[in-house]
Enzyme design. Structure first.
Site, PDB file in Angstrom:
ATOM      1  N   THR A 282       0.824  -0.935   0.127  1.00 55.31           N
ATOM      2  CA  THR A 282       0.540  -0.088   0.301  1.00 55.31           C
ATOM      3  C   THR A 282       0.964   1.296  -0.057  1.00 55.31           C
ATOM      4  O   THR A 282       2.009   1.387   0.298  1.00 55.31           O
ATOM      5  CB  THR A 282      -0.854   0.407   1.075  1.00 55.31           C
ATOM      6  OG1 THR A 282      -2.180   0.878   1.239  1.00 55.31           O
ATOM      7  CG2 THR A 282      -0.164   0.253   2.360  1.00 55.31           C
TER       8      THR A 282
ATOM      9  N   LYS B 185      -7.978   2.973   3.057  1.00 51.22           N
ATOM     10  CA  LYS B 185      -6.626   2.870   4.846  1.00 51.22           C
ATOM     11  C   LYS B 185      -7.352   4.710   4.920  1.00 51.22           C
ATOM     12  O   LYS B 185      -6.573   4.833   5.526  1.00 51.22           O
ATOM     13  CB  LYS B 185      -5.973   2.284   3.214  1.00 51.22           C
ATOM     14  CG  LYS B 185      -6.196   1.493   2.518  1.00 51.22           C
ATOM     15  CD  LYS B 185      -4.569   0.914   2.025  1.00 51.22           C
ATOM     16  CE  LYS B 185      -4.918   0.232   1.291  1.00 51.22           C
ATOM     17  NZ  LYS B 185      -3.793  -0.303   0.172  1.00 51.22           N
TER      18      LYS B 185
ATOM     19  N   GLY C  62      -4.034   7.296   8.508  1.00 52.01           N
ATOM     20  CA  GLY C  62      -4.067   6.355   7.281  1.00 52.01           C
ATOM     21  C   GLY C  62      -3.521   5.465   7.400  1.00 52.01           C
ATOM     22  O   GLY C  62      -2.437   5.017   8.782  1.00 52.01           O
TER      23      GLY C  62
ATOM     24  N   SER D 129       4.795   0.291   0.490  1.00 53.74           N
ATOM     25  CA  SER D 129       5.478  -0.123  -0.257  1.00 53.74           C
ATOM     26  C   SER D 129       5.835   1.319  -1.327  1.00 53.74           C
ATOM     27  O   SER D 129       7.559   0.559  -1.463  1.00 53.74           O
ATOM     28  CB  SER D 129       4.909  -1.351  -0.854  1.00 53.74           C
ATOM     29  OG  SER D 129       3.655  -0.716  -2.056  1.00 53.74           O
TER      30      SER D 129
ATOM     31  N   ALA E  48       2.066   4.676  -8.136  1.00 53.23           N
ATOM     32  CA  ALA E  48       1.295   4.078  -8.982  1.00 53.23           C
ATOM     33  C   ALA E  48       1.596   4.027  -9.901  1.00 53.23           C
ATOM     34  O   ALA E  48       2.137   2.699 -10.138  1.00 53.23           O
ATOM     35  CB  ALA E  48      -0.506   4.531  -8.449  1.00 53.23           C
TER      36      ALA E  48
ATOM     37  N   CYS F 273       5.544   1.712  -8.726  1.00 54.26           N
ATOM     38  CA  CYS F 273       5.124   0.774  -7.509  1.00 54.26           C
ATOM     39  C   CYS F 273       4.627  -0.336  -7.754  1.00 54.26           C
ATOM     40  O   CYS F 273       3.205  -0.467  -7.837  1.00 54.26           O
ATOM     41  CB  CYS F 273       4.816   1.082  -6.011  1.00 54.26           C
ATOM     42  SG  CYS F 273       4.219   0.315  -5.078  1.00 54.26           S
TER      43      CYS F 273
ATOM     44  N   THR G  31       1.062  -0.127  -5.430  1.00 56.68           N
ATOM     45  CA  THR G  31       0.319   1.040  -5.486  1.00 56.68           C
ATOM     46  C   THR G  31      -0.900   0.701  -6.123  1.00 56.68           C
ATOM     47  O   THR G  31      -0.383   0.694  -7.781  1.00 56.68           O
ATOM     48  CB  THR G  31       1.395   2.399  -5.296  1.00 56.68           C
ATOM     49  OG1 THR G  31       1.385   1.778  -3.938  1.00 56.68           O
ATOM     50  CG2 THR G  31       0.548   3.324  -5.127  1.00 56.68           C
TER      51      THR G  31
END
Length: 178
Positions: free
Chosen positions: A7, A39, A51, A130, A163, A166, A169
């Site tokens: 995440t 989250k 979060g 991550s 995003a 990763c 993500t």
């Protein structure tokens, strides 16, 4: 210390506004299990936003404990965070929980970990998960060179950059501001 994967959560304090956002991806091993997990949560009638990254059940246990601490310390976020971190580090049950949290109110952002840390970032940017280093790097650069953006816009753009890089993500973002 356990490495929290799967995440990305990012919070930014900018121009008197706090924004926090997270992607929506949940993974089980190397498989995407769900793409739209929320989250981010508001506590204390919307005065504090939180979060989390890590195990969902563990994160919810910690979130409930943090909310209890907020009640005990009349909404004092920093005191509640410190007391939670103490418990988290010393309690046999809590010590096994694998999660991290970012909590924020209108004045500050804190990162709380199971190692007993309560960290307030120097630059008003905090990231966990991550993709945290990708999001934090993007946010640092954008905050420095894109003063025309709001805190929410900085978080959104930084999470999209994370995003793109990763694999844990995704682009399904949840954003909250104070």
């Amino acid at each position: 210390m356990t490495k929290i994967r799967s995440t990305t959560v990012l919070a930014i304090l900018h121009k008197g506004e706090v924004a926090i956002g997270a992607d929506g991806q949940a993974t089980m091993g190397n498989t995407v299990a769900k793409s739209n997990v929320k989250k981010i949560r508001k506590l204390q009638d919307g005065k504090i936003v939180l979060g989390f990254a890590g195990s969902t059940a563990d994160a919810f246990t910690l979130m409930e404990r943090f909310d209890e601490k907020l009640g005990t310390y009349t909404g004092n976020m920093k005191r509640a965070a410190i007391e939670l971190a103490k418990d988290w580090r010393t309690d046999r049950y809590l010590r096994r929980l694998e999660a991290m949290m970012i909590v924020a109110d209108k004045e500050e952002i804190l990162v709380i970990s199971g190692t007993g840390d309560v960290l307030e970032p120097d630059n008003g940017i905090a990231a966990i998960g991550s993709g945290s280093m990708y999001a934090q790097s993007a946010a640092t650069a954008l905050k420095k060179h894109a003063d025309h953006l709001s805190a929410k816009e900085l978080v959104e753009e930084s999470l999209h950059i994370a995003a793109d890089i990763c694999i844990y993500t995704n682009h399904n973002l949840v954003l909250e501001t104070l």
